[in-house]
Design an enzyme around this catalytic site. Sequence first.
Site, PDB file in Angstrom:
ATOM      1  N   ASN A 125     127.569  26.422  39.805  1.00  0.00           N
ATOM      2  CA  ASN A 125     127.272  26.898  41.163  1.00  0.00           C
ATOM      3  C   ASN A 125     128.528  27.173  41.980  1.00  0.00           C
ATOM      4  OD1 ASN A 125     124.485  26.624  40.671  1.00  0.00           O
ATOM      5  ND2 ASN A 125     124.615  24.429  41.121  1.00  0.00           N
ATOM      6  N   HIS A 168     128.517  29.418  45.032  1.00  0.00           N
ATOM      7  CA  HIS A 168     127.123  29.749  45.308  1.00  0.00           C
ATOM      8  C   HIS A 168     126.620  29.196  46.646  1.00  0.00           C
ATOM      9  CE1 HIS A 168     127.168  31.274  41.297  1.00  0.00           C
ATOM     10  NE2 HIS A 168     125.870  31.495  41.252  1.00  0.00           N
ATOM     11  N   HIS A 209     124.841  31.965  48.494  1.00  0.00           N
ATOM     12  CA  HIS A 209     123.390  31.944  48.752  1.00  0.00           C
ATOM     13  C   HIS A 209     123.094  32.059  50.245  1.00  0.00           C
ATOM     14  CE1 HIS A 209     122.152  29.852  44.758  1.00  0.00           C
ATOM     15  NE2 HIS A 209     122.075  31.162  44.657  1.00  0.00           N
ATOM     16  N   HIS A 259     123.437  39.556  44.477  1.00  0.00           N
ATOM     17  CA  HIS A 259     123.829  38.158  44.253  1.00  0.00           C
ATOM     18  C   HIS A 259     125.303  38.068  43.830  1.00  0.00           C
ATOM     19  CE1 HIS A 259     123.496  34.014  42.970  1.00  0.00           C
ATOM     20  NE2 HIS A 259     123.934  34.341  41.761  1.00  0.00           N
ATOM     21  N   LYS A 272     128.393  28.553  28.925  1.00  0.00           N
ATOM     22  CA  LYS A 272     127.121  28.134  29.514  1.00  0.00           C
ATOM     23  C   LYS A 272     126.384  27.193  28.564  1.00  0.00           C
ATOM     24  CE  LYS A 272     123.359  28.848  32.401  1.00  0.00           C
ATOM     25  NZ  LYS A 272     122.640  29.635  33.376  1.00  0.00           N
ATOM     26  N   GLU A 319     129.872  36.752  37.906  1.00  0.00           N
ATOM     27  CA  GLU A 319     129.504  35.556  37.125  1.00  0.00           C
ATOM     28  C   GLU A 319     130.483  35.384  35.965  1.00  0.00           C
ATOM     29  OE1 GLU A 319     127.331  33.409  38.101  1.00  0.00           O
ATOM     30  OE2 GLU A 319     125.756  34.429  39.221  1.00  0.00           O
ATOM     31  N   LYS A 337     116.554  27.804  33.249  1.00  0.00           N
ATOM     32  CA  LYS A 337     116.057  27.741  34.630  1.00  0.00           C
ATOM     33  C   LYS A 337     115.123  28.920  34.833  1.00  0.00           C
ATOM     34  CE  LYS A 337     119.661  25.390  37.283  1.00  0.00           C
ATOM     35  NZ  LYS A 337     120.680  25.537  38.346  1.00  0.00           N
TER      36      LYS A 337
HETATM   37  P1  NAD Z   1     117.478  42.327  38.500  1.00  0.00           P
HETATM   38  O1  NAD Z   1     116.727  41.633  37.439  1.00  0.00           O
HETATM   39  O2  NAD Z   1     116.796  42.607  39.764  1.00  0.00           O
HETATM   40  O3  NAD Z   1     118.084  43.684  37.912  1.00  0.00           O
HETATM   41  C1  NAD Z   1     118.841  44.485  38.750  1.00  0.00           C
HETATM   42  C2  NAD Z   1     118.320  45.926  38.830  1.00  0.00           C
HETATM   43  O4  NAD Z   1     118.739  46.617  37.652  1.00  0.00           O
HETATM   44  C3  NAD Z   1     116.807  46.042  38.875  1.00  0.00           C
HETATM   45  O5  NAD Z   1     116.497  47.139  39.699  1.00  0.00           O
HETATM   46  C4  NAD Z   1     116.429  46.369  37.432  1.00  0.00           C
HETATM   47  O6  NAD Z   1     115.234  47.088  37.334  1.00  0.00           O
HETATM   48  C5  NAD Z   1     117.610  47.192  36.977  1.00  0.00           C
HETATM   49  N1  NAD Z   1     117.928  47.124  35.551  1.00  0.00           N
HETATM   50  C6  NAD Z   1     117.992  46.007  34.798  1.00  0.00           C
HETATM   51  N2  NAD Z   1     118.478  46.298  33.589  1.00  0.00           N
HETATM   52  C7  NAD Z   1     118.710  47.627  33.556  1.00  0.00           C
HETATM   53  C8  NAD Z   1     119.238  48.518  32.584  1.00  0.00           C
HETATM   54  N3  NAD Z   1     119.693  48.081  31.406  1.00  0.00           N
HETATM   55  N4  NAD Z   1     119.306  49.826  32.896  1.00  0.00           N
HETATM   56  C9  NAD Z   1     118.910  50.271  34.121  1.00  0.00           C
HETATM   57  N5  NAD Z   1     118.430  49.469  35.094  1.00  0.00           N
HETATM   58  C10 NAD Z   1     118.348  48.162  34.813  1.00  0.00           C
HETATM   59  O7  NAD Z   1     118.819  41.508  38.901  1.00  0.00           O
HETATM   60  P2  NAD Z   1     119.796  40.536  38.100  1.00  0.00           P
HETATM   61  O8  NAD Z   1     121.069  40.608  38.839  1.00  0.00           O
HETATM   62  O9  NAD Z   1     119.783  40.760  36.639  1.00  0.00           O
HETATM   63  O10 NAD Z   1     119.135  39.114  38.347  1.00  0.00           O
HETATM   64  C11 NAD Z   1     119.078  38.532  39.613  1.00  0.00           C
HETATM   65  C12 NAD Z   1     118.083  37.403  39.559  1.00  0.00           C
HETATM   66  O11 NAD Z   1     118.542  36.437  38.606  1.00  0.00           O
HETATM   67  C13 NAD Z   1     117.918  36.651  40.873  1.00  0.00           C
HETATM   68  O12 NAD Z   1     116.558  36.473  41.133  1.00  0.00           O
HETATM   69  C14 NAD Z   1     118.578  35.307  40.611  1.00  0.00           C
HETATM   70  O13 NAD Z   1     117.968  34.264  41.344  1.00  0.00           O
HETATM   71  C15 NAD Z   1     118.350  35.134  39.143  1.00  0.00           C
HETATM   72  N6  NAD Z   1     119.305  34.248  38.461  1.00  0.00           N
HETATM   73  C16 NAD Z   1     118.806  33.283  37.657  1.00  0.00           C
HETATM   74  C17 NAD Z   1     119.639  32.438  36.981  1.00  0.00           C
HETATM   75  C18 NAD Z   1     119.074  31.412  36.055  1.00  0.00           C
HETATM   76  O14 NAD Z   1     119.823  30.579  35.557  1.00  0.00           O
HETATM   77  N7  NAD Z   1     117.794  31.449  35.781  1.00  0.00           N
HETATM   78  C19 NAD Z   1     121.028  32.595  37.099  1.00  0.00           C
HETATM   79  C20 NAD Z   1     121.529  33.596  37.932  1.00  0.00           C
HETATM   80  C21 NAD Z   1     120.643  34.430  38.611  1.00  0.00           C
HETATM   81  N1  GLY Z   2     122.937  29.772  37.093  1.00  0.00           N
HETATM   82  C1  GLY Z   2     123.129  28.364  37.266  1.00  0.00           C
HETATM   83  C2  GLY Z   2     122.503  27.538  36.216  1.00  0.00           C
HETATM   84  O1  GLY Z   2     121.953  28.035  35.274  1.00  0.00           O
HETATM   85  O2  GLY Z   2     122.540  26.340  36.322  1.00  0.00           O
END
Ligand code: NAD
Ligand code: GLY
Length: 362
Positions: free
Chosen positions: A245, A248, A252, A265, A227, A185, A143
């Site tokens: 989800n 979620h 959300h 999140h 997953k 998660e 995704k």
């Molecule tokens: P993020 O990518 O914003 O990372 C969180 C924070 O941590 C950021 O400030 C980043 O710069 C920092 N960071 C990341 N790795 C680091 C590290 N190793 N050391 C220090 N700082 C670090 O947040 P997230 O929680 O990883 O991702 C959230 C996003 O993921 C949302 O946009 C959500 O919609 C998306 N998401 C997508 C899916 C999917 O299936 N594609 C699933 C769940 C969430």
């Molecule tokens: N995070 C939900 C999905 O990948 O479907």
Amino acid sequence: MRTVQVSLGDRSYEICIGPKLLDQLGSACARLQLGQRCAIISDANVAPLYAEAVGLSLTKSGFKPFLITVPAGETAKSLKSVQACYDQLAHRRLERKSFVVALGGGVVGDLAGFVAATYLRGIPFVQVPTTLLAHVDSSVGGKVGVNLKAGKNLVGAFYQPRLVMADLEVFRTLPGREYRAGLAEVIKYGIIYDAALFQRLERDMPKLLKRDPQTLAKVVARCCEIKAEVVGQDETECGLRAILNFGHTIGHALEAISGYGTYLHGEAISIGQVAAARLSAHLLGFSEGEVRRITTLFRGAKLPTKVKLDSRQLAKLLAAMQLDKKVSAGEVKFVLARKIGQVEFGRQVPMHLIETVLKPGH
Ligand code: NAD
Ligand code: GLY
């Protein structure tokens, strides 16, 4: 190193999980027969920490990487960032066989994946997750997308990476709050699919909070296996994938009404999962004892389990749920649990019950 296979025919790929994997990225990419030129897309926090090591590993294997840095945080998941990335890819003359490396958390993974999915109608990309959430969820399953003003993830695609390199040492620099949000998660996988994983989490949560490498390796691998199994059966969320989800729908909506940024999140879906467990007790005979186990585990992970909302906020939350992407024909559909490790998707829930489970003291 552990590997987990995501089986999707000619779009299958491996998730590699272990320490010091950034150093092995170049050789792993070389096995995929990719073009020489590649863009590392990262954010302003992650790039200074890891882009050099990633670049070096790629260069040693004969690739010609360059770095694109986007701002850190959810606002980078925008069409503006997509445009900025396209401009740099075009300027550096990336071709069909060139590839993108997404180095960061879910924000970078979703953005870079979307850029790769659409540039030249699709070039390969590799996920190098750096948050716990990205290791166990967003880097796997394809995704990708960005946000619009109207809502999160409204533009996107299903586009699988060619490889996921999940280095466990990157957690050393991850801020505590971000790490704990990822645990929400992790717990989700136990509730939706694997009662034994849930039990292990009950036992090993103190070790996980200390980021114990052995415990993390096992737990991250198990989450990725789950997953991969789910996505392997339902890549484009026609049915089963909806179980991912759990928690979620409320989560959300809570993120949306509190202004993105108030809750991470993982924090919002922690509250959402506890509420979904309570709804399951009302509607599916999920036991009160299991609701208590779930609440205790989230608390043990130092995550929030309830939210205080006045009647105006509650009304806003219910309205926000109606805008969820997963609403179909005006009906909000929930994932509910029958028991820990077994859930059902597509369940309708009366609005008054959602109010009931969110009320203080429930
Ligand atoms: P993020 O990518 O914003 O990372 C969180 C924070 O941590 C950021 O400030 C980043 O710069 C920092 N960071 C990341 N790795 C680091 C590290 N190793 N050391 C220090 N700082 C670090 O947040 P997230 O929680 O990883 O991702 C959230 C996003 O993921 C949302 O946009 C959500 O919609 C998306 N998401 C997508 C899916 C999917 O299936 N594609 C699933 C769940 C969430
Ligand atoms: N995070 C939900 C999905 O990948 O479907």
